[in-house]
Scaffold this motif. Structure first.
Motif, PDB file in Angstrom:
ATOM      1  N   PRO A   1      47.911 -27.349  18.472  1.00 52.16           N
ATOM      2  CA  PRO A   1      47.712 -27.067  17.039  1.00 52.16           C
ATOM      3  C   PRO A   1      48.475 -28.019  16.135  1.00 52.16           C
ATOM      4  O   PRO A   1      47.985 -28.381  15.057  1.00 52.16           O
ATOM      5  N   LEU A   2      49.664 -28.456  16.554  1.00 48.55           N
ATOM      6  CA  LEU A   2      50.405 -29.448  15.771  1.00 48.55           C
ATOM      7  C   LEU A   2      49.604 -30.738  15.646  1.00 48.55           C
ATOM      8  O   LEU A   2      49.465 -31.300  14.546  1.00 48.55           O
ATOM      9  N   MET A   3      49.059 -31.211  16.758  1.00 50.50           N
ATOM     10  CA  MET A   3      48.307 -32.460  16.775  1.00 50.50           C
ATOM     11  C   MET A   3      47.052 -32.372  15.912  1.00 50.50           C
ATOM     12  O   MET A   3      46.775 -33.261  15.095  1.00 50.50           O
ATOM     13  N   LEU A   4      46.300 -31.296  16.063  1.00 51.49           N
ATOM     14  CA  LEU A   4      45.056 -31.160  15.306  1.00 51.49           C
ATOM     15  C   LEU A   4      45.333 -30.995  13.811  1.00 51.49           C
ATOM     16  O   LEU A   4      44.610 -31.546  12.972  1.00 51.49           O
ATOM     17  N   ALA A   5      46.375 -30.236  13.471  1.00 54.31           N
ATOM     18  CA  ALA A   5      46.732 -30.076  12.058  1.00 54.31           C
ATOM     19  C   ALA A   5      47.148 -31.421  11.456  1.00 54.31           C
ATOM     20  O   ALA A   5      46.772 -31.757  10.326  1.00 54.31           O
ATOM     21  N   TRP A   6      47.925 -32.203  12.224  1.00 57.78           N
ATOM     22  CA  TRP A   6      48.325 -33.538  11.749  1.00 57.78           C
ATOM     23  C   TRP A   6      47.096 -34.425  11.577  1.00 57.78           C
ATOM     24  O   TRP A   6      46.986 -35.176  10.591  1.00 57.78           O
ATOM     25  N   TYR A   7      46.156 -34.369  12.529  1.00 55.56           N
ATOM     26  CA  TYR A   7      44.971 -35.217  12.485  1.00 55.56           C
ATOM     27  C   TYR A   7      44.133 -34.932  11.239  1.00 55.56           C
ATOM     28  O   TYR A   7      43.739 -35.855  10.517  1.00 55.56           O
ATOM     29  N   PHE A   8      43.872 -33.661  10.965  1.00 54.94           N
ATOM     30  CA  PHE A   8      43.070 -33.318   9.791  1.00 54.94           C
ATOM     31  C   PHE A   8      43.815 -33.630   8.496  1.00 54.94           C
ATOM     32  O   PHE A   8      43.200 -34.023   7.500  1.00 54.94           O
ATOM     33  N   HIS A   9      45.133 -33.434   8.497  1.00 54.94           N
ATOM     34  CA  HIS A   9      45.927 -33.776   7.307  1.00 54.94           C
ATOM     35  C   HIS A   9      45.852 -35.286   7.045  1.00 54.94           C
ATOM     36  O   HIS A   9      45.742 -35.707   5.888  1.00 54.94           O
ATOM     37  N   HIS A  10      45.884 -36.078   8.123  1.00 53.65           N
ATOM     38  CA  HIS A  10      45.865 -37.539   7.994  1.00 53.65           C
ATOM     39  C   HIS A  10      44.558 -38.028   7.362  1.00 53.65           C
ATOM     40  O   HIS A  10      44.545 -39.009   6.605  1.00 53.65           O
TER      41      HIS A  10
END
Length: 370
Positions: free
Chosen positions: A118-127
């Protein structure tokens, strides 16, 4: 000086999350004392686990959200590499290869992925917040499938499905189309129908996993074997009635009918001794935790915070729902502990780590306002 130290120490902590967590923890100690045949060592261990978990929670709660964002990609990469290492060099136990021996101890990398994905996916969409389109959802799905597939190969179907759920929640909060969700549900339902009616389960899942599904549908086909857990769990919950048999008075519990009664099936002990009223109280406390988590997500200052807090909160809901569902016989037995209640340190530390991240998201909103 002491007041200033205490103020800085308490500042990252969300009082409501901590209060509801402590209330669930107190209930867990009460039921664990009965489930363990009044074993004070297990209660002592439970407090030790809580102490470690609170330290982890405080560290993450104190961490700026920007630091968590920078850690997202390295954590994901390290987690995937560790899962690959498990597949190549992992320790095999009871037919499953889930642990990695690092010399001083063994680690289970799938636990890291509960937070890393979830950290990775949240970072990806935020980026890519400013230019989100369907291609980004495809990339996110691939990022989710890689660790989930590696965990399924161990095999660990329960953990893989729960981690997949955590990833799906991020996609959902990021704006996944309801039409696509509907198609996925229809496809899943159609696949389940075909697998069930054409005996294809064995070609998709392991034999024991197929057995668990068959046992859920009809536990009486093997009442003293595969169906024993579900049958005894439902008997215990049902015999508790409205008010329960009373603390320390559960017959199914103390006559040793309930298996794994301090861990996966502790909800059966709770239901037998405290009845429907006790179950409602526990569910209400869980709902308060979930409502508080979703409130933090709703008020988050960034897309990263909203996606992460929302996904972690609904993952907590999924763990509770799956455990209660498998104990009461409406879901297959997959070895998922009851959050904050089951005996064990790993699950408590990972849950409190998630709460620490929720607190970091809430703190970030306050700093943005200031």
């Amino acid at each position: 000086m002491i007041k200033e130290f205490l103020r800085r120490f308490i500042r990252p902590i969300d009082p409501w999350l901590l209060l509801f967590t402590f209330l669930v923890f107190l209930l867990s100690c009460i039921v664990l004392y009965s489930a363990s045949n009044q074993d004070m060592d297990k209660i002592s261990d439970k407090f030790t686990f809580l102490g470690v978990a609170l330290c982890v929670m405080w560290v993450l709660a104190s961490m700026p959200l920007q630091v968590l964002m920078r850690l997202a990609l390295p954590m994901y990469v390290i987690g995937v590499l560790l899962l690959v290492a498990v597949a190549l060099f992992g320790s095999t136990s009871h037919g499953a290869k889930r642990w990695l021996n690092i010399g001083v101890t063994k680690i289970q990398p799938s636990e890291l992925m509960k937070l890393a994905l979830p950290l990775m996916l949240a970072w990806y969409f935020h980026h890519f917040e400013a230019s989100l389109n369907w291609k980004h959802f495809i990339v996110a799905a691939v990022l989710m499938v890689i660790p989930v597939g590696l965990i399924m190969k161990q095999p660990d179907l329960g953990t893989s499905l729960l981690i997949a759920a955590a990833g799906f929640y991020v996609l959902f909060f990021a704006g996944l189309s309801w039409r696509l969700i509907g198609l996925m549900v229809l496809a899943g339902g159609g696949l389940a129908y075909v697998v069930t009616h054409w005996n294809l389960c064995i070609h998709i899942l392991r034999e024991y996993q197929c057995q668990r599904v068959a046992t859920m549908l009809d536990p009486m086909q093997d009442p003293l074997g595969a169906g024993y857990h579900i049958i005894q769990g439902t008997i215990a919950i049902g015999s508790g009635g409205l008010l329960g048999k009373g603390w320390l008075n559960g017959t199914q519990t103390h006559l040793d009918f309930i298996p794994e009664r301090t861990t996966d099936f502790i909800f059966a002990v709770f239901g037998e001794e405290f009845g429907l009223i006790g179950n409602i109280i526990l569910v209400l406390l869980y709902l308060l935790l979930i409502i508080r988590g979703l409130s933090i997500a709703n008020n988050a200052a960034t897309l990263f915070g909203r996606l992460l807090a929302g996904a972690l909160t609904l993952t907590f809901f999924t763990y509770a729902f799956v455990n209660m569902g498998m104990v009461s016989g409406i879901l297959p037995v997959v070895g998922v502990p009851l959050p904050l209640v089951s005996y064990g340190g790993t699950s408590m530390v990972s849950l409190m780590a998630a709460f620490g991240i929720l607190m970091s998201v809430g703190k970030d909103r306050k700093l943005m306002k200031a």
